[in-house]
Design an enzyme around this catalytic site. Structure first.
Site, PDB file in Angstrom:
ATOM      1  N   ASN A 122       0.838  -1.197   0.000  1.00 27.00           N
ATOM      2  CA  ASN A 122       0.000   0.000   0.000  1.00 27.00           C
ATOM      3  C   ASN A 122       0.875   1.250   0.000  1.00 27.00           C
ATOM      4  O   ASN A 122       1.948   1.290   0.612  1.00 27.00           O
ATOM      5  CB  ASN A 122      -1.009  -0.005   1.152  1.00 27.00           C
ATOM      6  CG  ASN A 122      -0.397  -0.199   2.527  1.00 27.00           C
ATOM      7  OD1 ASN A 122       0.619  -0.858   2.680  1.00 27.00           O
ATOM      8  ND2 ASN A 122      -1.032   0.371   3.535  1.00 27.00           N
ATOM      9  N   ASN A 126      -1.084   8.567   0.864  1.00 23.57           N
ATOM     10  CA  ASN A 126      -0.839   9.941   0.430  1.00 23.57           C
ATOM     11  C   ASN A 126      -1.496  10.885   1.428  1.00 23.57           C
ATOM     12  O   ASN A 126      -2.550  10.554   1.992  1.00 23.57           O
ATOM     13  CB  ASN A 126      -1.426  10.153  -0.981  1.00 23.57           C
ATOM     14  CG  ASN A 126      -0.937  11.423  -1.616  1.00 23.57           C
ATOM     15  OD1 ASN A 126      -1.437  12.509  -1.343  1.00 23.57           O
ATOM     16  ND2 ASN A 126       0.059  11.310  -2.463  1.00 23.57           N
ATOM     17  N   GLU A 175      -3.050  -4.724  -3.004  1.00 20.78           N
ATOM     18  CA  GLU A 175      -3.558  -5.676  -4.000  1.00 20.78           C
ATOM     19  C   GLU A 175      -3.649  -5.025  -5.376  1.00 20.78           C
ATOM     20  O   GLU A 175      -3.307  -5.626  -6.400  1.00 20.78           O
ATOM     21  CB  GLU A 175      -4.955  -6.181  -3.603  1.00 20.78           C
ATOM     22  CG  GLU A 175      -5.019  -6.897  -2.273  1.00 20.78           C
ATOM     23  CD  GLU A 175      -5.370  -5.982  -1.114  1.00 20.78           C
ATOM     24  OE1 GLU A 175      -4.804  -4.870  -1.028  1.00 20.78           O
ATOM     25  OE2 GLU A 175      -6.208  -6.388  -0.294  1.00 20.78           O
TER      26      GLU A 175
HETATM   27  N1  THU Z   1      -5.315  -1.414   2.475  1.00 25.69           N
HETATM   28  C1  THU Z   1      -4.762  -2.252   1.542  1.00 25.69           C
HETATM   29  O1  THU Z   1      -3.614  -2.083   1.125  1.00 25.69           O
HETATM   30  N2  THU Z   1      -5.517  -3.280   1.100  1.00 25.69           N
HETATM   31  C2  THU Z   1      -6.798  -3.535   1.506  1.00 25.69           C
HETATM   32  O2  THU Z   1      -7.460  -4.394   0.934  1.00 25.69           O
HETATM   33  C3  THU Z   1      -7.359  -2.802   2.635  1.00 25.69           C
HETATM   34  C4  THU Z   1      -6.653  -1.541   2.993  1.00 25.69           C
HETATM   35  C5  THU Z   1      -4.515  -0.291   2.933  1.00 25.69           C
HETATM   36  C6  THU Z   1      -5.016   1.057   2.485  1.00 25.69           C
HETATM   37  C7  THU Z   1      -4.480   1.957   3.568  1.00 25.69           C
HETATM   38  O3  THU Z   1      -3.156   2.341   3.204  1.00 25.69           O
HETATM   39  C8  THU Z   1      -4.425   1.093   4.798  1.00 25.69           C
HETATM   40  O4  THU Z   1      -4.504  -0.255   4.344  1.00 25.69           O
HETATM   41  C9  THU Z   1      -5.528   1.348   5.796  1.00 25.69           C
HETATM   42  O5  THU Z   1      -6.771   1.339   5.197  1.00 25.69           O
END
Ligand code: THU
Length: 140
Positions: A54, A57, A67
């Site tokens: 992830n 920003n 994902e």
């Molecule tokens: N996040 C993901 O990377 N994948 C998901 O399926 C759920 C949420 C990340 C987005 C954000 O950076 C952090 O987790 C908290 O929501």
């Protein structure tokens, strides 16, 4: 990152191996706001593995999930045939709705491994995560 992991004589990665790659990608998450680090690893039919993490920003909605980073990077590398995806978080959190929708269109037959930081995991499918999804054919 693209790792070719399979040859004609060598089987593709196991679930535990794909999860290990996702956990490694998780270490590169940029998550200074939520502090929730996520890693993902997509396994393709030719045995390639493409990772994502992830990337947050300060303008919060500009954040992208691990994902979707992995799946979109794989598409950019010419991959279209997705076999499995491993998603690794601290506590085994489940993919968000937006990621499920992207999985449904680009990797509807993927096996999904949802892992925690210790490598404990459960196995599910895209169909189970997002039944009755909106699909390209609905646009015609
Ligand atoms: N996040 C993901 O990377 N994948 C998901 O399926 C759920 C949420 C990340 C987005 C954000 O950076 C952090 O987790 C908290 O929501």
């Amino acid at each position: 990152m693209l790792v070719t992991t399979s040859t004609a004589s060598q089987p593709a990665l196991s679930a535990a191996e794909l999860i290990a790659v996702a956990l490694n990608a998780r270490d590169r998450a940029y998550a200074p706001y939520s502090h929730y680090h996520v890693g993902a690893a997509v396994l393709t039919a030719d045995g390639s593995v493409i990772v994502g993490c992830n990337v947050e920003n300060a303008a919060y909605p500009s954040t992208i999930c691990a994902e979707r980073v992995a799946i979109t990077a794989a598409i950019a590398q010419g991959q279209r045939d997705f076999v499995a995806i491993a998603v690794a978080t601290e506590n085994g959190g489940s993919p968000c709705g937006a990621c499920r929708q992207v999985m449904a269109e680009l990797g509807p037959n993927m096996t999904v491994y949802i892992a925690d930081a210790d490598g404990n995991y459960r196995t599910t499918s895209v169909r189970a995560l997002l039944p009755d999804s909106f699909m390209p054919e609905h646009l015609v």
